[in-house]
Write an enzyme that holds these catalytic residues in place. Structure first.
Site, mmCIF file in Angstrom:
data_model
loop_
_atom_site.group_PDB
_atom_site.id
_atom_site.type_symbol
_atom_site.label_atom_id
_atom_site.label_comp_id
_atom_site.label_asym_id
_atom_site.label_seq_id
_atom_site.Cartn_x
_atom_site.Cartn_y
_atom_site.Cartn_z
ATOM 1 N N GLU A 152 0.883 -1.456 0.040
ATOM 2 C CA GLU A 152 0.034 -0.158 -0.023
ATOM 3 C C GLU A 152 0.803 1.429 -0.090
ATOM 4 O O GLU A 152 1.269 1.565 1.080
ATOM 5 C CB GLU A 152 -0.870 0.036 1.093
ATOM 6 C CG GLU A 152 -1.264 1.352 1.074
ATOM 7 C CD GLU A 152 -2.888 1.012 2.255
ATOM 8 O OE1 GLU A 152 -2.443 0.629 3.389
ATOM 9 O OE2 GLU A 152 -3.877 1.553 2.546
ATOM 10 N N GLU A 246 -12.105 2.508 5.092
ATOM 11 C CA GLU A 246 -11.244 2.858 5.501
ATOM 12 C C GLU A 246 -10.690 4.402 6.378
ATOM 13 O O GLU A 246 -10.265 5.029 5.978
ATOM 14 C CB GLU A 246 -9.554 2.505 5.429
ATOM 15 C CG GLU A 246 -8.950 2.383 6.666
ATOM 16 C CD GLU A 246 -7.306 2.360 6.298
ATOM 17 O OE1 GLU A 246 -6.343 1.430 6.606
ATOM 18 O OE2 GLU A 246 -6.915 2.869 5.078
HETATM 19 C C1 LER Z 1 -3.734 1.642 6.235
HETATM 20 O O1 LER Z 1 -4.554 0.884 5.491
HETATM 21 C C2 LER Z 1 -3.423 2.796 5.904
HETATM 22 O O2 LER Z 1 -4.298 3.286 5.465
HETATM 23 C C3 LER Z 1 -2.623 3.678 6.839
HETATM 24 O O3 LER Z 1 -2.995 5.185 7.074
HETATM 25 C C4 LER Z 1 -1.988 3.271 8.392
HETATM 26 O O4 LER Z 1 -1.093 2.127 8.025
HETATM 27 MN MN MN Z 2 -5.247 2.467 4.171
#
Ligand code: LER
Ligand code: MN
Length: 270
Positions: A152, A246
């Protein structure tokens, strides 16, 4: 596209998590609002009761698209690129447990903050370490039957390495493993990418999971991010997998999930 919410199994200092702790209550809520999946944020798989978690997932007809691992860094400092070899070893061991769990749940394993936050001057050696560690973990994923890992890109205020989709794609090419893809998070991309469409299209087949939050990290629709543009990009690359909420528990946890569910419904994303 299928919709999920990120749910943490325990309390955490990480703020952008609308739902945490009471797993049964949270799974019931997201099921009642029409979500198909629960992305589980788990600090330490050794501490969860897998049988009970699976029973709850079955009861609420929820799949697990991905497992979050960042709490092992946030709460315990475990990092794949730490200058402390013991913390690196512990990070690897912890991720092996996440991979074993991911094989059971058929979920991807997220490499977010657990990659570490190296000092600016240590970036190059950290990237070399990360390439090596990811290669090892991808091999382990194959052996354990895990569907794989997703790297990510995180914005510059959270880490110094892999801030953009292009940087993630370049690192994945170096690792050279088919079971390593990209998790594209709208909040981080909004800060780092020059153009959301161009970035997503350039990475196309590597995009295997998506996190949604608005520009202010409130639920989608509560800030000024151009989601139509992002969805156009995802459509263009034929992305048909998960979009997972999220974001901060704003204005409150329950309301935030209802707002997100309404946002998805208006766009015919179930
Ligand atoms: C987690 O998916 C994320 O987006 C971050 O800001 C912290 O790991
Ligand atoms: Mn994230």
């Amino acid at each position: 596209m299928k919709s999920a919410m990120v749910v943490s199994l325990s309390a955490t200092r990480f703020q952008a998590l609308a739902l945490r702790e009471d797993l049964e209550k949270n799974l019931e809520l997201i099921h009642s609002l029409g979500f198909q999946g629960a992305e589980l944020a788990i600090r330490n798989p050794a501490e969860i009761e897998l049988k009970a978690v699976k029973a709850m997932l079955d009861r609420f007809h929820l799949e697990v698209p991905a497992l979050g691992t960042g709490q092992a860094f946030v709460e315990e400092g475990l990092s794949l690129t730490s200058s402390d070899p013991d913390l690196r070893r512990q990070a690897r061991e912890r991720l092996v447990m996440h991979l074993e769990l991911s094989a059971q749940l058929k979920a991807l394993v997220i490499i977010g903050l657990i990659r570490g936050v190296p000092k600016k001057e240590e970036k190059e050696p950290a990237l070399a370490l990360l390439t090596e560690e990811l290669g090892w973990l991808c091999d382990k994923a194959r052996k354990t039957g895990s569907p794989g890992l997703i790297l990510e890109p995180l914005n510059r205020y959270e880490t110094s390495i892999i801030n953009t989709v292009a940087e993630a794609a370049a690192l994945i090419k170096k690792v050279g493993a088919q079971n390593l893809g990209i998790l594209a998070d709208s909040f981080h991309m909004n800060i780092e990418e020059k153009d959301l469409v161009e970035s997503v299209v350039a990475a196309s087949s590597l995009v295997r999971h998506v996190h949604l939050a608005d520009s202010n990290r409130w639920p989608p629709g509560q800030g000024h991010l151009d989601f139509e543009k992002l969805f156009r990009a995802l459509k263009k690359i034929g992305y048909d997998s998960w979009v997972s909420g999220e974001y901060l528990p704003m204005p409150d946890p329950d309301r935030s999930v209802r707002l997100f569910a309404e946002f998805l419904k208006a766009r015919k994303i179930s």
